[in-house]
Design an enzyme around this catalytic site. Structure first.
Site, mmCIF file in Angstrom:
data_model
loop_
_atom_site.group_PDB
_atom_site.id
_atom_site.type_symbol
_atom_site.label_atom_id
_atom_site.label_comp_id
_atom_site.label_asym_id
_atom_site.label_seq_id
_atom_site.Cartn_x
_atom_site.Cartn_y
_atom_site.Cartn_z
ATOM 1 N N ARG A 119 -24.260 -116.974 72.856
ATOM 2 C CA ARG A 119 -24.819 -117.514 71.596
ATOM 3 C C ARG A 119 -25.307 -116.425 70.631
ATOM 4 O O ARG A 119 -26.155 -116.674 69.792
ATOM 5 C CB ARG A 119 -25.954 -118.505 71.870
ATOM 6 C CG ARG A 119 -25.488 -119.716 72.650
ATOM 7 C CD ARG A 119 -26.376 -120.908 72.415
ATOM 8 N NE ARG A 119 -25.806 -122.052 73.083
ATOM 9 C CZ ARG A 119 -26.012 -122.350 74.360
ATOM 10 N NH1 ARG A 119 -26.793 -121.585 75.098
ATOM 11 N NH2 ARG A 119 -25.458 -123.415 74.882
ATOM 12 N N LYS A 141 -19.143 -112.459 57.093
ATOM 13 C CA LYS A 141 -18.132 -113.462 57.487
ATOM 14 C C LYS A 141 -17.348 -112.918 58.671
ATOM 15 O O LYS A 141 -16.842 -111.781 58.614
ATOM 16 C CB LYS A 141 -17.153 -113.711 56.347
ATOM 17 C CG LYS A 141 -17.625 -114.688 55.313
ATOM 18 C CD LYS A 141 -16.470 -114.964 54.357
ATOM 19 C CE LYS A 141 -16.887 -115.816 53.199
ATOM 20 N NZ LYS A 141 -15.797 -115.976 52.202
ATOM 21 N N GLU A 183 -7.935 -105.174 46.684
ATOM 22 C CA GLU A 183 -9.254 -105.840 46.763
ATOM 23 C C GLU A 183 -10.231 -105.187 45.773
ATOM 24 O O GLU A 183 -11.111 -105.859 45.226
ATOM 25 C CB GLU A 183 -9.835 -105.785 48.183
ATOM 26 C CG GLU A 183 -9.109 -106.639 49.211
ATOM 27 C CD GLU A 183 -9.556 -108.110 49.258
ATOM 28 O OE1 GLU A 183 -10.312 -108.568 48.389
ATOM 29 O OE2 GLU A 183 -9.118 -108.804 50.203
ATOM 30 N N LYS A 225 -20.625 -106.468 46.014
ATOM 31 C CA LYS A 225 -20.601 -107.503 47.051
ATOM 32 C C LYS A 225 -22.011 -107.763 47.572
ATOM 33 O O LYS A 225 -22.388 -108.912 47.818
ATOM 34 C CB LYS A 225 -19.654 -107.121 48.189
ATOM 35 C CG LYS A 225 -19.554 -108.261 49.201
ATOM 36 C CD LYS A 225 -18.298 -108.291 49.997
ATOM 37 C CE LYS A 225 -18.234 -109.558 50.866
ATOM 38 N NZ LYS A 225 -17.100 -109.594 51.760
ATOM 39 N N GLU A 235 -21.960 -118.852 50.841
ATOM 40 C CA GLU A 235 -20.896 -119.257 49.924
ATOM 41 C C GLU A 235 -21.039 -120.681 49.402
ATOM 42 O O GLU A 235 -20.094 -121.464 49.413
ATOM 43 C CB GLU A 235 -19.524 -119.083 50.613
ATOM 44 C CG GLU A 235 -18.368 -119.051 49.627
ATOM 45 C CD GLU A 235 -17.047 -118.708 50.295
ATOM 46 O OE1 GLU A 235 -16.870 -117.549 50.672
ATOM 47 O OE2 GLU A 235 -16.218 -119.619 50.444
ATOM 48 N N ARG A 239 -20.903 -116.682 45.529
ATOM 49 C CA ARG A 239 -19.999 -115.942 46.427
ATOM 50 C C ARG A 239 -18.565 -116.445 46.324
ATOM 51 O O ARG A 239 -17.623 -115.711 46.630
ATOM 52 C CB ARG A 239 -20.510 -116.043 47.874
ATOM 53 C CG ARG A 239 -19.693 -115.196 48.825
ATOM 54 C CD ARG A 239 -20.319 -115.066 50.193
ATOM 55 N NE ARG A 239 -19.489 -114.234 51.036
ATOM 56 C CZ ARG A 239 -19.862 -113.711 52.199
ATOM 57 N NH1 ARG A 239 -21.080 -113.937 52.644
ATOM 58 N NH2 ARG A 239 -19.047 -112.965 52.908
ATOM 59 N N ASN A 243 -13.491 -115.182 46.220
ATOM 60 C CA ASN A 243 -12.239 -115.759 46.731
ATOM 61 C C ASN A 243 -11.125 -115.726 45.682
ATOM 62 O O ASN A 243 -10.063 -116.324 45.892
ATOM 63 C CB ASN A 243 -12.459 -117.206 47.188
ATOM 64 C CG ASN A 243 -13.334 -117.267 48.429
ATOM 65 O OD1 ASN A 243 -13.282 -116.370 49.252
ATOM 66 N ND2 ASN A 243 -14.144 -118.315 48.548
ATOM 67 N N HIS A 246 -7.462 -115.691 46.661
ATOM 68 C CA HIS A 246 -7.341 -115.995 48.090
ATOM 69 C C HIS A 246 -6.616 -117.309 48.366
ATOM 70 O O HIS A 246 -6.097 -117.496 49.466
ATOM 71 C CB HIS A 246 -8.731 -116.015 48.758
ATOM 72 C CG HIS A 246 -9.263 -114.620 49.001
ATOM 73 N ND1 HIS A 246 -9.356 -113.681 47.995
ATOM 74 C CD2 HIS A 246 -9.710 -114.000 50.122
ATOM 75 C CE1 HIS A 246 -9.843 -112.554 48.497
ATOM 76 N NE2 HIS A 246 -10.065 -112.714 49.787
ATOM 77 N N HIS A 250 -3.928 -116.623 50.934
ATOM 78 C CA HIS A 250 -3.996 -117.105 52.321
ATOM 79 C C HIS A 250 -2.773 -117.970 52.642
ATOM 80 O O HIS A 250 -2.246 -117.931 53.751
ATOM 81 C CB HIS A 250 -5.276 -117.929 52.535
ATOM 82 C CG HIS A 250 -6.496 -117.074 52.707
ATOM 83 N ND1 HIS A 250 -7.764 -117.597 52.839
ATOM 84 C CD2 HIS A 250 -6.652 -115.736 52.793
ATOM 85 C CE1 HIS A 250 -8.631 -116.604 52.988
ATOM 86 N NE2 HIS A 250 -7.985 -115.475 52.952
ATOM 87 N N HIS A 263 -2.995 -108.172 54.184
ATOM 88 C CA HIS A 263 -3.888 -109.137 53.548
ATOM 89 C C HIS A 263 -4.068 -108.830 52.047
ATOM 90 O O HIS A 263 -3.952 -109.720 51.195
ATOM 91 C CB HIS A 263 -5.241 -109.127 54.272
ATOM 92 C CG HIS A 263 -6.273 -109.997 53.645
ATOM 93 N ND1 HIS A 263 -6.181 -111.374 53.636
ATOM 94 C CD2 HIS A 263 -7.419 -109.696 52.977
ATOM 95 C CE1 HIS A 263 -7.226 -111.871 53.002
ATOM 96 N NE2 HIS A 263 -7.985 -110.879 52.599
#
Ligand code: NAD
Ligand code: GLY
Length: 362
Positions: A119, A141, A183, A225, A235, A239, A243, A246, A250, A263
């Site tokens: 955990r 993330k 990026e 950032k 997010e 935030r 994206n 993206h 993606h 990526h």
């Protein structure tokens, strides 16, 4: 050695992003100074370890090494299970820390293992690609891909510290380095006209990964950032701007089984698609769209998209994490350095934008 320090605030406190040439050699001291658990597991892959293992092992005496296969197509739950099993075999308990040494794939997977093993155990990010230094290692993330889509399983799990050494980028293949620059362009186009103009002006120098040129750019991206994720860790608001590019990005990564595009390259195509939607809506001028396209295309060739059908790509976008209550949230540029978020982009608009960018119409 005076590293640049950027602080990130989180719900549970915060962490520092330390950036400086040669920091790799001081990893042990930097962790000791922060009283980070002395039982340390480095999670990395054979490529990164071949280039930098000796130096990193020297800086972290006694750290145990867990290797996973290299590449985005291995960013899945089976690799995370391999990390769990290695931790169990070594009797790792909650007094342990995972040190992710690698690009964004390692950072995301090792981070997800740290977030979930017992955990949650400690996590340190040591990003070794440009993309991971400017983006993936900051913001907490972590996660993995499913066959159905990119990063569909994950968590927000802040590291204890991020240590980024631009000197390690010297061994990065040119293509990977360029993928990171896309990026950087994302930050410029979405958040900072100053950064965009700087990248435009320094494009010839940036093609060369000399630390003296790239380190200030990495620092600026981390500052941008850090400010955004400190204000919106999970997010729910600002935030989402990060994206930009993206949604289509993606989708094409997933459609090509994570094999064709780096990526950053997929994000570059995604930014061009989003910009076409924005131009068609009258939100972005053609001049700004052309400036983005020129900056991206001048860096070098992107893998082709001409065989990807627009309809199939739209379908893949519908499976994106950014779908909320059936509506796809889309970041559209409104100028250099500014964006808006909309949730009403129609399939027709997407198909038209994809086709204009060069995807197959039928
Ligand atoms: P990557 O991790 O696959 O690294 C690219 C390649 O470079 C790999 O083959 C790797 O082994 C190699 N490599 C790494 N460091 C090297 C070095 N110093 N010298 C030589 N080779 C080196 O790819 P990436 O572009 O770093 O990361 C992409 C991933 O990051 C994607 O999965 C993406 O989803 C994720 N990401 C996450 C976030 C986040 O906020 N968590 C943000 C952006 C991207
Ligand atoms: N890469 C987008 C984010 O971290 O939110």
């Amino acid at each position: 050695m005076h590293p640049v320090r950027v602080d990130v605030r989180t719900a549970t406190g915060g962490y520092a992003v330390l950036l400086g040439e040669g920091l790799t050699d001081h990893l042990g001291r930097l962790l000791d100074e922060r009283h980070i658990f002395p039982r340390r597991f480095i999670v990395t892959n054979p490529v990164v370890w071949r280039f930098h293992g000796e130096r990193i092992a020297g800086a972290l005496p006694g750290a145990e090494v867990i290797q996973v296969s290299d590449g985005e197509r291995h960013k899945h739950l089976a690799s995370v299970a391999h990390i769990y099993e290695a931790l169990v075999c070594a009797d790792a308990d909650r007094g342990c820390v995972i040190i992710a040494v690698g690009g964004g794939v390692i950072g995301d997977m090792a981070g997800f293992a740290a977030a979930t093993y017992l955990r949650g155990i400690g996590l340190v990010q040591v990003p070794t690609t440009l993309l991971a230094q400017v983006d993936a290692s900051v913001g907490g993330k972590v996660g993995v891909n499913l066959a159905a889509g990119k990063n569909l399983v994950g968590a927000f799990y802040p590291p204890l510290v991020v240590v980024a050494d631009p000197a390690v980028l010297q061994t990065l293949p040119r293509r990977e380095y360029r993928a990171g620059l896309y990026e950087v362009i994302k930050y410029g186009m979405a958040c900072s006209a100053d950064l965009f103009r700087r990248v435009q002006a320094e494009a010839a120098h940036l093609a060369n990964p000399a630390a003296s040129f790239i380190a200030p750019i990495i620092a600026e991206c981390c500052r941008i950032k850090a400010e955004i994720v400190s204000a919106d860790e999970r997010e729910s608001g600002p935030r989402r701007v990060l994206n930009f590019g993206h949604t289509a990005g993606h989708a094409i990564e997933s459609l090509t089984s994570y094999r064709r595009f780096r990526h950053g390259e997929a994000i570059a195509w995604g930014m061009l698609v989003a910009s076409q939607v924005a131009v068609a809506r009258g939100l972005l001028t053609s001049d700004d769209d052309r400036a983005l396209e020129a900056l991206i295309m001048n860096l070098g060739p992107l893998p082709h998209i001409a065989d990807l059908r627009a309809a199939q790509t739209v379908e893949a976008m519908r499976r994106d994490k950014k779908v909320v209550n059936g509506r796809l949230h889309f970041v559209l540029p409104t100028g250099i350095g500014t964006t808006t978020i909309v949730d009403d982009v129609s399939e027709g608009e997407l198909t038209a934008a994809l086709t204009l960018v060069g995807f197959a119409a039928a």
